[in-house]
Enzyme design. Structure first.
Site, short mmCIF file in Angstrom:
data_model
loop_
_atom_site.label_atom_id
_atom_site.label_comp_id
_atom_site.label_asym_id
_atom_site.label_seq_id
_atom_site.Cartn_x
_atom_site.Cartn_y
_atom_site.Cartn_z
N LYS A 120 35.68 -36.59 19.37
CA LYS A 120 35.11 -35.06 18.86
C LYS A 120 33.99 -34.51 20.03
O LYS A 120 34.10 -33.49 20.52
CB LYS A 120 34.97 -34.77 17.54
CG LYS A 120 34.94 -33.46 17.12
CD LYS A 120 34.67 -33.15 15.73
CE LYS A 120 35.51 -33.95 14.76
NZ LYS A 120 35.15 -33.69 13.38
N LYS B 289 29.22 -42.00 11.40
CA LYS B 289 29.43 -41.36 10.18
C LYS B 289 28.82 -42.18 8.97
O LYS B 289 28.78 -43.22 9.34
CB LYS B 289 30.96 -41.34 9.92
CG LYS B 289 31.44 -40.30 9.22
CD LYS B 289 31.80 -38.79 9.66
CE LYS B 289 32.36 -37.68 8.86
NZ LYS B 289 32.46 -36.48 9.56
N ASN C 220 33.27 -25.77 2.65
CA ASN C 220 32.32 -25.40 3.96
C ASN C 220 33.38 -25.35 5.20
O ASN C 220 33.38 -24.44 5.91
CB ASN C 220 31.80 -26.51 4.38
CG ASN C 220 30.66 -26.69 3.30
OD1 ASN C 220 30.15 -25.75 2.64
ND2 ASN C 220 30.06 -28.11 3.19
N SER D 63 25.57 -28.05 15.24
CA SER D 63 24.90 -29.08 14.88
C SER D 63 23.93 -29.83 16.24
O SER D 63 22.90 -29.99 16.15
CB SER D 63 25.56 -30.35 14.37
OG SER D 63 25.55 -30.23 13.03
P1 NAD Z 1 33.75 -29.41 0.97
O1 NAD Z 1 33.28 -30.42 0.12
O2 NAD Z 1 32.91 -28.26 1.27
O3 NAD Z 1 35.10 -28.95 0.77
C1 NAD Z 1 36.26 -29.85 0.50
C2 NAD Z 1 37.23 -28.97 -0.06
O4 NAD Z 1 38.63 -30.04 -0.29
C3 NAD Z 1 37.24 -28.38 -1.45
O5 NAD Z 1 37.68 -27.26 -1.43
C4 NAD Z 1 37.83 -29.44 -2.45
O6 NAD Z 1 37.96 -28.88 -3.77
C5 NAD Z 1 38.98 -29.70 -1.50
N1 NAD Z 1 39.37 -31.09 -2.17
C6 NAD Z 1 38.86 -32.21 -2.56
N2 NAD Z 1 39.71 -33.06 -2.88
C7 NAD Z 1 41.23 -32.50 -2.80
C8 NAD Z 1 42.48 -33.00 -3.02
N3 NAD Z 1 42.66 -34.19 -3.30
N4 NAD Z 1 43.48 -32.07 -2.69
C9 NAD Z 1 43.04 -30.85 -2.18
N5 NAD Z 1 41.90 -30.49 -1.99
C10 NAD Z 1 40.91 -31.13 -2.16
O7 NAD Z 1 34.04 -30.26 2.32
P2 NAD Z 1 34.23 -29.51 3.88
O8 NAD Z 1 33.11 -29.99 4.47
O9 NAD Z 1 34.73 -28.28 3.88
O10 NAD Z 1 34.94 -30.67 4.57
C11 NAD Z 1 36.79 -30.67 4.48
C12 NAD Z 1 37.18 -31.27 5.76
O11 NAD Z 1 36.70 -30.95 6.91
C13 NAD Z 1 36.71 -32.96 5.64
O12 NAD Z 1 37.99 -33.46 6.12
C14 NAD Z 1 35.78 -32.93 6.65
O13 NAD Z 1 35.53 -34.41 7.06
C15 NAD Z 1 36.01 -31.88 7.65
N6 NAD Z 1 34.98 -31.39 8.45
C16 NAD Z 1 33.91 -30.91 7.88
C17 NAD Z 1 32.95 -30.45 8.59
C18 NAD Z 1 31.72 -29.61 8.14
O14 NAD Z 1 30.85 -28.84 9.06
N7 NAD Z 1 31.69 -29.17 7.03
C19 NAD Z 1 33.09 -30.36 10.20
C20 NAD Z 1 34.23 -31.22 10.60
C21 NAD Z 1 35.18 -31.55 9.65
#
Ligand code: NAD
Length: 445
Positions: free
Chosen positions: A104, A116, A231, A371
């Site tokens: 990435k 990670k 997020n 970041s």
């Molecule tokens: P978060 O904790 O803010 O949100 C996670 C979301 O997924 C929530 O809405 C939760 O209710 C939902 N969820 C959890 N378990 C679930 C399930 N079994 N089925 C359906 N929905 C479910 O996390 P985030 O930061 O938004 O991360 C979400 C994805 O994005 C992850 O794969 C993470 O690695 C990726 N990501 C996040 C960031 C970041 O900056 N936050 C950056 C790159 C990638």
């Protein structure tokens, strides 16, 4: 296709996510003239750290959780990657996430390698104070292995700004100095960057609008379904909705909601925010409960993934679209805001069915780009406005999305393979610059 799938399953011989991640590397190397040493180096994480994370609970008892930090490759710069609090965290998952971070950072051309971390814990069962102790205890365990020049954590699933603030504070206590650049995604009051909170969703949005015409997406007409509302998902949903796209479904771990006419993303956000639990840093209400207040329909996460939309956006967890359900996906395009939501078997099925996948390492790179901006601002002590951050983010995301698209077109390959080709070329060039067998033996660089 059947043969390809069988070969893939045979090769994996189980369900290792890391093996699955490595298969992308094998595909990409076919399109590049790179030293086999580069590929071999990238198959092995540089460092894997397993720690115990003791936490004193509110009732006085002690609970010990398992924690991990994986530093995959640091050839292009310090390793960088989030920390996840989730009951399903395991070494295979953290290694895969670190591997994806290496690619990435390279695909958006920022000077970082991949890392990670995570703790195997259900944070929803902990009080706010227990989560603070957990966050500080995790940093106590890994403090010797992280730092602004070596490895820089950030938020991921079920960790947020508040938690990054506690972690940065704990690192400062251990080092007896103020080192804000050790962790990104902090609250702005502690040196966080403007725009970081919504950077992942916003970055995905810039990629979507940059490629919109080429993917047949039209504001005012095209529909979008998003799995997740966290997020990454929420800012993406809001920005797409503001741009005129019809967001017809969103969900969370408890289920989702659907409206053919389109959802009001802000109303759902408000509904969820109002139910913020006092005792924990997580939400109590589910977006699915918003159905009671409206004429929308309740759908399951599985149903959401099979909606006939123009753009499907898995933005929750990995392994959501697999060989079990890939045949039933009716979306025309998929944008992976989550990490690894489509397995390699599913990728083959989707490709054969003409469904385009904008890969995670490009689509969700906005978070790590901002970041990187936060790290730069912390190190220079000079802070940018939100519009400066967004402008710089847009420039990077749009430029790299175009580069990946053009590479896919010129080689006649999927966007995912093209993203890996672009990234592998950059990482390969850095690794080869240090010398390879070909260089020492034949003088070939
Ligand atoms: P978060 O904790 O803010 O949100 C996670 C979301 O997924 C929530 O809405 C939760 O209710 C939902 N969820 C959890 N378990 C679930 C399930 N079994 N089925 C359906 N929905 C479910 O996390 P985030 O930061 O938004 O991360 C979400 C994805 O994005 C992850 O794969 C993470 O690695 C990726 N990501 C996040 C960031 C970041 O900056 N936050 C950056 C790159 C990638």
């Amino acid at each position: 296709m059947k043969k390809l799938l069988e070969e893939e399953q045979k090769r994996r011989g189980g369900r290792s996510t890391y093996e699955d991640a490595l298969s992308r590397l094998d595909q990409a190397k076919e399109y590049l003239d790179i030293s086999p040493e580069v590929v071999e180096r990238l198959k092995h994480p540089k460092r894997v750290i397993i720690v115990s994370v003791p936490v004193r609970k509110d009732d006085g008892t002690l609970e010990v959780y398992q924690g991990y930090r994986v530093q995959h490759d640091d050839t292009r710069g310090p390793t960088k990657g989030g920390i996840r609090f989730h009951p399903a965290v395991n070494l295979d998952e953290v290694m895969s996430l670190a591997f994806w971070m290496t690619f990435k950072c390279a695909v958006v051309n920022i000077p970082f390698g991949g890392g990670k971390g995570g703790v195997q814990v259900n944070p929803k069962e902990l009080s706010r104070m227990e989560i603070e102790r957990l966050s500080r205890s995790y940093i106590d365990a890994i403090a010797d292995f992280i730092g602004p020049d070596s490895d820089i954590p950030a938020p991921d699933v079920y960790t947020n700004e508040t938690i990054m603030g506690w972690m940065a504070d704990q690192y400062n206590i251990i080092r007896r100095s103020n080192v804000p650049a050790v962790i990104t995604g902090k609250p702005t009051s502690l040196g966080g960057s403007e725009g970081r909170r919504e950077a992942t969703g916003r970055g995905g949005f810039y990629v979507a609008i940059e490629l919109a015409k080429r993917l047949g997406l039209k504001p005012g007409e095209s529909t979008v379904a998003i799995q997740g509302f966290g997020n990454a998902a929420y800012p993406f949903a809001r920005l797409m909705s503001e741009e005129g796209y019809r967001v017809v479904a969103v969900s969370d771990s408890k289920g989702g909601i659907y409206s053919e006419k389109g959802l009001n993303v802000e109303d759902i956000k408000r509904y969820r925010d109002e139910s913020k639990h006092l005792e924990a840093v997580y939400y109590d209400a589910s977006v699915k409960d918003f159905v009671k207040e409206t004429s929308h329909t309740h759908i399951t996460n599985e149903e959401l993934l099979e909606l006939p939309v123009d753009l499907l956006v898995p933005a929750a967890l990995e392994n959501q679209i697999t060989q079990e359900n890939a045949h039933r996906v009716k979306a025309k395009n998929i944008l992976e805001l989550a990490n690894g939501p489509v397995t390699s078997e599913a990728d083959i099925i989707l490709h054969e069915r003409g469904i385009r996948v904008i890969p995670d390492i490009l689509a969700n790179a906005g978070g790590v780009v901002v970041s990187y901006f936060e790290w730069v601002q912390n190190r220079t002590g000079f802070y940018w406005t939100e519009s400066e951050v967004n402008e710089k983010l847009a420039a990077i995301m749009k430029r790299e999305a175009s580069i990946v698209y053009q590479r896919a077109e010129s080689l006649g390959i999927s966007l995912r393979t093209a993203a890996y080709v672009v990234a592998l070329e950059r990482i390969g060039s850095a690794i080869s610059s240090k010398g390879t067998a070909e260089y020492f033996r034949d003088g070939k660089n």
